[in-house]
Design a protein around this motif. Structure first.
Motif, PDB file in Angstrom:
ATOM      1  N   GLN A  54       6.717  -1.522  -9.625  1.00 51.60           N
ATOM      2  CA  GLN A  54       5.270  -1.394  -9.454  1.00 51.60           C
ATOM      3  C   GLN A  54       4.479  -2.148 -10.524  1.00 51.60           C
ATOM      4  N   ARG A  55       5.182  -2.649 -11.524  1.00 53.74           N
ATOM      5  CA  ARG A  55       4.503  -3.369 -12.602  1.00 53.74           C
ATOM      6  C   ARG A  55       3.811  -4.615 -12.051  1.00 53.74           C
ATOM      7  N   GLY A  56       2.600  -4.828 -12.458  1.00 53.30           N
ATOM      8  CA  GLY A  56       1.856  -6.009 -12.041  1.00 53.30           C
ATOM      9  C   GLY A  56       1.277  -5.928 -10.648  1.00 53.30           C
ATOM     10  N   LEU A  57       1.326  -4.749 -10.012  1.00 52.13           N
ATOM     11  CA  LEU A  57       0.792  -4.635  -8.661  1.00 52.13           C
ATOM     12  C   LEU A  57      -0.712  -4.918  -8.642  1.00 52.13           C
ATOM     13  N   ILE A  58      -1.106  -5.885  -7.852  1.00 53.62           N
ATOM     14  CA  ILE A  58      -2.523  -6.245  -7.702  1.00 53.62           C
ATOM     15  C   ILE A  58      -3.110  -5.600  -6.458  1.00 53.62           C
ATOM     16  N   GLU A  59      -2.416  -5.717  -5.355  1.00 57.41           N
ATOM     17  CA  GLU A  59      -2.854  -5.050  -4.126  1.00 57.41           C
ATOM     18  C   GLU A  59      -1.642  -4.694  -3.285  1.00 57.41           C
ATOM     19  N   ARG A  60      -1.570  -3.449  -2.891  1.00 51.11           N
ATOM     20  CA  ARG A  60      -0.493  -2.989  -2.028  1.00 51.11           C
ATOM     21  C   ARG A  60      -0.762  -3.455  -0.605  1.00 51.11           C
ATOM     22  N   TYR A  61       0.293  -3.850   0.101  1.00 52.35           N
ATOM     23  CA  TYR A  61       0.136  -4.271   1.494  1.00 52.35           C
ATOM     24  C   TYR A  61       0.523  -3.116   2.403  1.00 52.35           C
ATOM     25  N   ILE A  98      17.117   3.160  -3.394  1.00 50.58           N
ATOM     26  CA  ILE A  98      16.810   1.733  -3.208  1.00 50.58           C
ATOM     27  C   ILE A  98      15.910   1.547  -1.987  1.00 50.58           C
ATOM     28  N   ALA A  99      16.059   2.408  -0.979  1.00 54.56           N
ATOM     29  CA  ALA A  99      15.196   2.314   0.195  1.00 54.56           C
ATOM     30  C   ALA A  99      13.744   2.583  -0.176  1.00 54.56           C
ATOM     31  N   GLN A 100      13.509   3.521  -1.076  1.00 61.97           N
ATOM     32  CA  GLN A 100      12.151   3.784  -1.551  1.00 61.97           C
ATOM     33  C   GLN A 100      11.616   2.609  -2.369  1.00 61.97           C
ATOM     34  N   LEU A 101      12.453   2.060  -3.226  1.00 59.40           N
ATOM     35  CA  LEU A 101      12.028   0.926  -4.049  1.00 59.40           C
ATOM     36  C   LEU A 101      11.636  -0.270  -3.191  1.00 59.40           C
ATOM     37  N   ASN A 102      12.371  -0.498  -2.123  1.00 60.78           N
ATOM     38  CA  ASN A 102      12.109  -1.663  -1.268  1.00 60.78           C
ATOM     39  C   ASN A 102      10.875  -1.509  -0.389  1.00 60.78           C
ATOM     40  N   THR A 103      10.247  -0.320  -0.399  1.00 63.93           N
ATOM     41  CA  THR A 103       8.996  -0.149   0.350  1.00 63.93           C
ATOM     42  C   THR A 103       7.766  -0.429  -0.509  1.00 63.93           C
ATOM     43  N   ILE A 104       7.957  -0.706  -1.796  1.00 61.38           N
ATOM     44  CA  ILE A 104       6.827  -1.007  -2.679  1.00 61.38           C
ATOM     45  C   ILE A 104       6.428  -2.457  -2.423  1.00 61.38           C
ATOM     46  N   ALA A 105       5.380  -2.640  -1.643  1.00 63.01           N
ATOM     47  CA  ALA A 105       5.067  -3.952  -1.093  1.00 63.01           C
ATOM     48  C   ALA A 105       3.655  -4.390  -1.459  1.00 63.01           C
ATOM     49  N   GLY A 106       3.500  -5.706  -1.619  1.00 60.36           N
ATOM     50  CA  GLY A 106       2.172  -6.244  -1.864  1.00 60.36           C
ATOM     51  C   GLY A 106       2.209  -7.492  -2.716  1.00 60.36           C
ATOM     52  N   LEU A 107       1.101  -7.753  -3.405  1.00 61.55           N
ATOM     53  CA  LEU A 107       0.968  -8.886  -4.317  1.00 61.55           C
ATOM     54  C   LEU A 107       1.152  -8.386  -5.745  1.00 61.55           C
ATOM     55  N   PHE A 108       2.031  -9.048  -6.506  1.00 65.52           N
ATOM     56  CA  PHE A 108       2.357  -8.633  -7.860  1.00 65.52           C
ATOM     57  C   PHE A 108       2.201  -9.807  -8.826  1.00 65.52           C
ATOM     58  N   LYS A 109       1.739  -9.512 -10.022  1.00 68.92           N
ATOM     59  CA  LYS A 109       1.730 -10.489 -11.106  1.00 68.92           C
ATOM     60  C   LYS A 109       3.037 -10.356 -11.871  1.00 68.92           C
TER      61      LYS A 109
END
Length: 653
Positions: A54-61, A98-109
Motif C-alpha cells: 500500500q506504500r505510495g498509493l495515489i489512487e485506488r482503482y 497473497i490473494a488479499q495482497l494482490n487485490t490492492i490495486a491502483g496507481l502507486f508511487k
C-alpha cells in the motif's frame, strides 16, 4: 478448411459457458485442521508486505474495465469476498494472504519519477517520467486494461506523451496491451521507440504455437478459468488475480533490441542500464537499472513468490542454475546502489539492506532447487522421491513470504529439474513402458476386487483424510469406468479438499477445476473472447508451416507424397514444402526444381484466412490464391489436416 489462429494459448482468455454447476462442498474437519495448522507454521504476525503493497498509493482503482462490445475485461469487485480478515476453512491461510495482497490495486508511487499501475491485470505497468516524455515498462496483457491504467496515471500526474515502450520479456502479460498506450503510426514515424531484449519477437510469437491447444487447455486449469470467484473457487493466481477475459491482445514490433550483456542508453534525458538475463524466467529477458532514481527493475526474475521452473500449463523447462547466476550478478552489480527494487508483478522492496537480503534469498532459492535436486538424482532418487524428500526450503528461506509456493512450488519445481537433466524416465524398467491410464485403470480395478471393493477402500481413506490416495485410487476407477458416478463424485470430493488445503494458487485452481469437471463435465466455450489480431499477423510463414506439420496424421498421409512450392508475392519469398512418409517439412526462401503443386498468394491473404475473415477455398476460387499443378491432391491434403478440439478431457478418458 480452416487455418489455425496463432498464439493459441491466448484462447484461455475466452470465457467458458458455465451451466448450472454442482455446488462446491464445504471443507472437511480434516481440511479445517490442516489449514488451521498453517497459522502456527508461518509468521502471520509479520504485516510488512501489506504496508509495502500500500506504500505510495495515489489512487485506488475500483472500477470495471470493459471492451468495445461492452463485455467485462477486468473487475476486481468479484473478489470482494476477500475483504474478511481471516481465511475461511476452504482456503489455505497463506494463500488467502497473497490473494488479499494482490487485490490492492491502483496507481502507486515507487519513488520520485517512477510510478506503477498494479492490480489492473496479471502484471504491473511501470511508468518512468522523463524530461519531455514517458517511458513505459510492460504495458500489461490487454489493450483495455493498459488504456485504463494510463488514464488513471494521467488523472493524477502531468500529461506527457509516451515516447518509449520497453518490453522486459516476451510473455503476453508484458506486451499485449501496447496499443492501449501508443499508436503504431507514431512508431513508424519515429516519434515512439519500442525496446526489447534480443530474441523477444521470435519468442513472443513462437512460444506456445506448436503445442498451443494443449497449453491453452491446461492453462484453464492453472488459472481457474472455469471456476467461480469465491471462497470455494478461484481466489488468486499467485502472480496476480488472474487473466483478463474478453481482452484485445496487441503487439507492436520492437524498433531496437538490447543485445549486449550490459547496455546503456539515455532515454528522455534519463540514463538507463539494461542487464540481459537470457534463459531465466523467459528465454529473452532483461533487468533494468535507473541510476538517477537508484531504482532496479527485476522484470520477472525476482517476485514475491517462488516462481515456476516449469509452469503447469506446459513450456520448455527453465534453468534455475542460470536464474540464480543472474540474480547474483544483479546483487553484485546493483546491490550497493539500489534504494528500491521493483518487478513487473507484486510490490517493491525499499532500503539497501532489505534489497540485498531479498536478492540473495531469491538467488539461494533457485540455487537450492537446482543443486539439491541434482544431489538427490545422484543418490538414485526418482522425481516423486525427490519431491517428497525436499518437502521444504531451508528454514530461513521457508519463513520468507517471498519464497512461498504461491505460483511455482518446490514439489513441481524439483521434478522439473529432474526432467531437465534426466528426462521422463526415472530409471526403473517397470516405468519404461507402462500401460496408458485407461488400460491400467481396468487392471487395477480388477486386481482390487472390482469397483465396489475399490470404492469401499477409497471411502475409508477419504474419512481418514488421505485425499492424495483417494485421488489416485478413484482415478483408476474413473479411467476404467468413466460413467461410474460414485467414482467421479468421490474423486471430485478428494480433489476439492486438496485444493482447499493448497498454499499454491495454481495447484488449487487445478484441483478445483478437476473436481468441477468430474461433477459437471467439460464446459462449452462461449466464443465470446477477445482477439489477438496482431499476433496472427506476426506469425511468419515458417511458423505457419511448422504448425501445419503438427496437424498432419502421418499414418493416414504416409502414402500421399507431395511437393509444394509456396510463394508469398507481397513478401517476395518462396518456401519449398515436402510431404513424405506422412511428415511435412519445409525449406525457407527456396523452391523445388520440380514441384507437384505451386501456390501463389499474399501473406496478407493468409492473415485474413487465419483471422477467419475469409476462407482458403473462397480465395482460391476468386483468384487471390493461385494453385497450379495437382490442385485436387493439394486441396485433399489441406482438407485432411486435423482440427484440434481445445476442450479435450483431462480428468476422464
Amino acid at each position: 478448411m480452416r487455418f489455425p489462429p496463432t498464439l493459441l494459448s491466448l484462447a484461455l482468455l475466452a470465457p467458458l459457458m458455465s451451466s448450472a454447476a454442482t455446488p462446491a462442498k464445504d471443507a472437511t474437519a480434516i481440511t479445517l485442521q490442516s489449514n488451521q495448522q498453517w497459522l502456527q507454521r508461518l509468521p502471520f504476525a509479520d504485516r510488512g508486505d501489506f504496508e509495502a503493497a500500500q506504500r505510495g498509493l495515489i489512487e485506488r482503482y475500483e472500477g470495471v474495465v470493459s471492451n468495445a462490445n461492452g463485455k467485462t475485461v477486468w473487475d476486481l469487485n468479484q473478489y470482494a469476498f476477500l475483504n474478511q480478515t481471516n481465511a475461511p476453512g476452504t482456503v489455505n491461510p497463506s494463500l488467502w494472504r497473497i490473494a488479499q495482497l494482490n487485490t490492492i490495486a491502483g496507481l502507486f508511487k515507487v519513488t520520485d519519477g517512477i510510478y506503477q499501475i498494479r492490480g489492473l491485470d496479471l502484471a504491473n505497468m511501470t511508468i518512468v517520467e522523463g524530461d519531455n516524455g514517458l517511458i513505459v515498462l510492460d504495458p500489461l496483457l490487454s489493450v483495455e486494461t493498459a488504456k485504463a491504467g494510463l488514464e488513471l496515471y494521467f488523472k493524477n500526474r502531468p500529461r506527457k506523451p509516451v515516447t518509449t515502450v520497453i518490453y522486459t520479456h516476451p510473455h503476453v502479460d508484458h506486451f499485449g496491451g501496447v496499443r492501449g498506450i501508443i499508436d503504431e503510426a507514431d512508431v513508424t514515424a519515429g516519434k515512439v521507440q519500442v525496446i526489447a531484449p534480443q530474441g523477444f519477437f521470435e519468442h513472443a510469437i513462437g512460444e506456445n504455437v506448436l503445442a498451443g491447444p494443449a497449453m491453452k487447455r491446461r492453462a484453464q486449469y492453472m488459472y481457474g478459468a472455469p471456476l467461480p470467484r469465491s471462497e470455494r473457487g478461484q481466489v488468486d493466481a499467485g502472480l496476480g488475480k488472474g487473466i483478463p477475459a474478453n481482452a484485445t491482445i496487441s503487439l507492436i514490433a520492437p524498433t531496437r533490441e538490447i543485445s549486449q550483456p550490459v547496455e546503456r542508453l539515455t532515454l528522455e534525458g534519463i540514463e538507463v542500464e539494461f542487464q540481459l538475463t537470457p534463459g531465466t524466467e523467459a528465454p529473452a529477458e532483461m533487468n533494468i537499472y535507473f541510476p538517477r532514481f537508484k531504482a532496479l527493475c527485476m522484470a520477472e526474475n525476482a517476485t514475491h513468490v517462488q516462481h515456476n521452473v516449469l509452469t503447469l500449463r506446459g513450456a520448455l523447462v527453465r534453468d534455475p542454475k542460470i536464474w540464480a547466476h543472474y540474480l547474483d550478478q544483479s546483487l553484485l552489480r546493483y546491490g550497493n546502489q539500489a534504494e528500491v527494487v521493483f518487478a513487473q508483478h507484486h510490490w517493491p522492496t525499499w532500503g539497501g539492506a532489505q534489497i540485498r537480503e531479498y536478492l540473495a534469498d531469491q538467488r539461494d532459492m533457485y540455487a537450492f532447487i537446482d543443486s539439491q535436486t541434482l544431489r538427490l538424482i545422484n543418490q538414485g532418487l526418482t522425481p516423486m522421491e525427490i519431491a517428497d524428500t525436499l518437502s521444504s526450503l531451508p528454514p530461513r528461506l521457508a519463513n520468507k513470504w517471498y519464497s512461498r509456493d504461491y505460483y511455482g512450488s518446490l514439489s513441481h519445481n524439483v521434478r522439473a529439474v529432474y526432467q531437465r537433466y534426466m528426462g521422463f524416465y526415472d530409471g526403473n524398467p517397470a516405468n519404461l513402458n507402462p500401460l496408458p491410464p485407461q488400460a491400467a485403470g481396468k487392471r487395477y480395478v480388477a486386481a482390487m476386487g472390482g469397483a465396489d471393493q475399490l470404492l469401499t477402500q477409497a471411502r475409508k481413506a477419504f474419512d481418514e483424510g488421505d485425499y492424495r490416495w483417494v485421488a489416485q485410487l478413484t482415478n483408476h476407477l474413473v479411467f476404467a469406468e468413466p460413467d461410474n458416478a460414485d467414482a467421479r463424485n468421490l474423486q471430485a470430493d478428494a480433489l476439492e479438499q486438496l485444493g482447499y488445503q493448497s498454499e499454491n494458487a495454481t495447484w488449487r485452481n487445478a484441483y478445483l477445476s478437476g473436481a468441477q469437471e468430474l461433477r459437471d463435465g467439460v464446459a462449452a466455450a462461449t466464443g465470446g473472447g477477445g482477439n489477438a489480431d496482431d499476433m496472427v499477423r506476426a506469425l511468419t510463414p515458417a511458423m505457419f508451416f511448422d504448425y501445419l506439420s503438427v496437424r498432419v496424421d502421418a499414418l493416414k498421409a504416409a502414402d500421399h507424397d507431395l511437393s509444394i512450392n509456396w510463394r508469398f508475392t507481397d513478401l517476395n519469398e518462396d518456401y519449398a514444402l515436402t510431404l513424405r512418409n506422412g511428415v511435412l517439412t519445409h525449406r525457407d526462401l527456396t523452391r523445388h526444381d520440380q514441384a507437384d503443386v505451386n501456390i501463389s498468394m499474399n501473406k496478407s491473404t493468409l492473415d485474413r484466412i487465419a483471422l477467419k475473415q475469409t476462407g482458403f477455398l473462397k480465395e482460391a476460387t476468386v483468384g487471390d490464391i493461385t494453385i497450379t499443378g495437382e490442385r485436387v491432391k493439394f486441396l485433399r491434403f489441406m482438407g485432411g489436416l486435423e482440427e484440434t478440439d481445445g476442450r479435450f478431457n483431462i480428468v476422464t478418458p
